[in-house]
Design a protein around this motif. Structure first.
Motif, PDB file in Angstrom:
ATOM      1  N   PHE A  52      -7.412   3.760  -5.801  1.00 27.92           N
ATOM      2  CA  PHE A  52      -6.869   2.860  -4.780  1.00 27.92           C
ATOM      3  C   PHE A  52      -7.649   2.920  -3.474  1.00 27.92           C
ATOM      4  O   PHE A  52      -8.073   1.887  -2.948  1.00 27.92           O
ATOM      5  N   GLN A  53      -7.838   4.094  -2.926  1.00 29.23           N
ATOM      6  CA  GLN A  53      -8.377   4.232  -1.570  1.00 29.23           C
ATOM      7  C   GLN A  53      -9.805   3.712  -1.451  1.00 29.23           C
ATOM      8  O   GLN A  53     -10.129   2.999  -0.510  1.00 29.23           O
ATOM      9  N   ASN A  54     -10.644   4.028  -2.404  1.00 26.86           N
ATOM     10  CA  ASN A  54     -12.037   3.581  -2.357  1.00 26.86           C
ATOM     11  C   ASN A  54     -12.123   2.057  -2.429  1.00 26.86           C
ATOM     12  O   ASN A  54     -12.860   1.429  -1.658  1.00 26.86           O
ATOM     13  N   ARG A  55     -11.376   1.454  -3.339  1.00 26.04           N
ATOM     14  CA  ARG A  55     -11.405  -0.007  -3.472  1.00 26.04           C
ATOM     15  C   ARG A  55     -10.801  -0.681  -2.242  1.00 26.04           C
ATOM     16  O   ARG A  55     -11.266  -1.733  -1.820  1.00 26.04           O
ATOM     17  N   ASP A  62     -11.925 -12.108   3.410  1.00 23.98           N
ATOM     18  CA  ASP A  62     -12.481 -13.275   4.085  1.00 23.98           C
ATOM     19  C   ASP A  62     -11.537 -13.579   5.259  1.00 23.98           C
ATOM     20  O   ASP A  62     -10.514 -14.234   5.098  1.00 23.98           O
ATOM     21  N   GLU A  63     -11.899 -13.087   6.417  1.00 24.17           N
ATOM     22  CA  GLU A  63     -11.010 -13.188   7.581  1.00 24.17           C
ATOM     23  C   GLU A  63     -10.796 -14.626   8.029  1.00 24.17           C
ATOM     24  O   GLU A  63      -9.729 -14.959   8.549  1.00 24.17           O
ATOM     25  N   THR A  64     -11.767 -15.492   7.817  1.00 24.78           N
ATOM     26  CA  THR A  64     -11.599 -16.909   8.160  1.00 24.78           C
ATOM     27  C   THR A  64     -10.512 -17.525   7.291  1.00 24.78           C
ATOM     28  O   THR A  64      -9.640 -18.242   7.786  1.00 24.78           O
ATOM     29  N   MET A  65     -10.551 -17.210   5.997  1.00 20.25           N
ATOM     30  CA  MET A  65      -9.540 -17.734   5.077  1.00 20.25           C
ATOM     31  C   MET A  65      -8.167 -17.139   5.393  1.00 20.25           C
ATOM     32  O   MET A  65      -7.170 -17.852   5.426  1.00 20.25           O
ATOM     33  N   VAL A  66      -8.119 -15.840   5.643  1.00 26.53           N
ATOM     34  CA  VAL A  66      -6.849 -15.181   5.958  1.00 26.53           C
ATOM     35  C   VAL A  66      -6.223 -15.796   7.213  1.00 26.53           C
ATOM     36  O   VAL A  66      -5.015 -16.027   7.260  1.00 26.53           O
ATOM     37  N   ARG A  91      -8.192  -2.971  -9.939  1.00 29.53           N
ATOM     38  CA  ARG A  91      -9.187  -3.822  -9.281  1.00 29.53           C
ATOM     39  C   ARG A  91      -8.557  -4.713  -8.207  1.00 29.53           C
ATOM     40  O   ARG A  91      -9.076  -4.821  -7.096  1.00 29.53           O
ATOM     41  N   GLU A  92      -7.436  -5.345  -8.508  1.00 28.62           N
ATOM     42  CA  GLU A  92      -6.880  -6.374  -7.628  1.00 28.62           C
ATOM     43  C   GLU A  92      -5.889  -5.845  -6.587  1.00 28.62           C
ATOM     44  O   GLU A  92      -5.839  -6.362  -5.469  1.00 28.62           O
ATOM     45  N   SER A  93      -5.088  -4.849  -6.930  1.00 25.42           N
ATOM     46  CA  SER A  93      -4.033  -4.394  -6.019  1.00 25.42           C
ATOM     47  C   SER A  93      -4.553  -3.867  -4.685  1.00 25.42           C
ATOM     48  O   SER A  93      -4.003  -4.227  -3.632  1.00 25.42           O
ATOM     49  N   PRO A  94      -5.595  -3.028  -4.666  1.00 24.09           N
ATOM     50  CA  PRO A  94      -6.086  -2.569  -3.357  1.00 24.09           C
ATOM     51  C   PRO A  94      -6.588  -3.724  -2.482  1.00 24.09           C
ATOM     52  O   PRO A  94      -6.361  -3.740  -1.270  1.00 24.09           O
ATOM     53  N   LYS A  95      -7.242  -4.701  -3.111  1.00 27.96           N
ATOM     54  CA  LYS A  95      -7.726  -5.866  -2.360  1.00 27.96           C
ATOM     55  C   LYS A  95      -6.557  -6.669  -1.806  1.00 27.96           C
ATOM     56  O   LYS A  95      -6.578  -7.087  -0.646  1.00 27.96           O
ATOM     57  N   LYS A  98      -5.010  -4.966   1.149  1.00 31.84           N
ATOM     58  CA  LYS A  98      -5.904  -5.078   2.310  1.00 31.84           C
ATOM     59  C   LYS A  98      -5.785  -6.474   2.931  1.00 31.84           C
ATOM     60  O   LYS A  98      -5.767  -6.622   4.156  1.00 31.84           O
ATOM     61  N   ILE A  99      -5.685  -7.506   2.110  1.00 37.16           N
ATOM     62  CA  ILE A  99      -5.513  -8.874   2.608  1.00 37.16           C
ATOM     63  C   ILE A  99      -4.193  -8.979   3.378  1.00 37.16           C
ATOM     64  O   ILE A  99      -4.152  -9.552   4.473  1.00 37.16           O
ATOM     65  N   LEU A 100      -3.113  -8.442   2.813  1.00 41.01           N
ATOM     66  CA  LEU A 100      -1.812  -8.487   3.494  1.00 41.01           C
ATOM     67  C   LEU A 100      -1.892  -7.799   4.847  1.00 41.01           C
ATOM     68  O   LEU A 100      -1.372  -8.315   5.845  1.00 41.01           O
ATOM     69  N   GLU A 101      -2.518  -6.649   4.896  1.00 43.28           N
ATOM     70  CA  GLU A 101      -2.624  -5.931   6.163  1.00 43.28           C
ATOM     71  C   GLU A 101      -3.511  -6.681   7.154  1.00 43.28           C
ATOM     72  O   GLU A 101      -3.204  -6.716   8.343  1.00 43.28           O
TER      73      GLU A 101
END
Length: 180
Positions: A52-55, A62-66, A91-95, A98-101
């Motif tokens: 989890f942490q490394n990923r 993509d901060e523009t999209m977020v 693969r997907e959960s850490p990303k 991070k997007i939510l945060e």
């Protein structure tokens, strides 16, 4: 003495009603995984932090999209069903977190449920949060607005997580993988 008894009684009540997060199963062959409701502390604990942490740290949303969907995203409650044993979830959960945060999403509106891996319990949770939600693959990320499911991302995004989230939040025609 009366105060001690009262305090003890209250602690028992609060303890019984407290949510049990991060329940871990260890199989006979040593496989470890989480089941039921989990939180970020569970994902950041060993051995799950190994993936989890490394990923999480190496993903750059993509901060523009977020920024496009950030405000609307706060209107949603989200359920993330994953398997801490599953490559796609790893693969997907850490990303996704991070997007939510990055979007300053109110994390109390996120429920994370880890599903079981064992035969006879496959893709279930001990308290049944998945029941009636047609969870076929993990991760499955379900977006709810006003208590109703709006859409979901299943197993992997069609484009990127940010693109797919924007499609869902702006209620565009979005059909997830494995649509039912």
């Amino acid at each position: 003495m009366k105060r001690v008894s009262t305090l003890f009684f209250l602690l028992c009540i609060f303890g019984a009603s407290a949510q049990n997060f991060n329940k871990e199963i260890i199989t006979e062959n040593g496989l470890q995984f989480l089941v039921g409701q989990i939180n970020l502390e569970g994902l950041r604990s060993q051995p799950y932090s190994n993936w989890f942490q490394n990923r999480y740290e190496n993903y750059h949303p993509d901060e523009t999209m977020v920024a496009l969907f950030k405000e609307k995203l706060a209107d949603y409650n989200i359920k993330l069903f994953l398997g801490t044993w599953c490559g796609d979830s790893k693969r997907e959960s850490p990303k996704f977190i991070k997007i939510l945060e990055t979007a300053d999403f109110p994390m109390e509106q996120l429920e994370i449920v880890a599903l079981d891996y064992r035969k006879g319990h496959y893709k279930t949770s001990p308290t049944g949060e998945e029941k009636g939600l047609n969870i076929l693959k993990v991760p499955t990320i379900i977006f709810f607005k006003d208590g109703q499911e709006v859409n979901r991302i299943v197993e992997s995004p069609l484009e990127t997580l940010e693109d797919d989230m924007a499609q869902i939040v702006f209620e565009k025609d979005y059909v997830p993988n494995y649509a039912y």
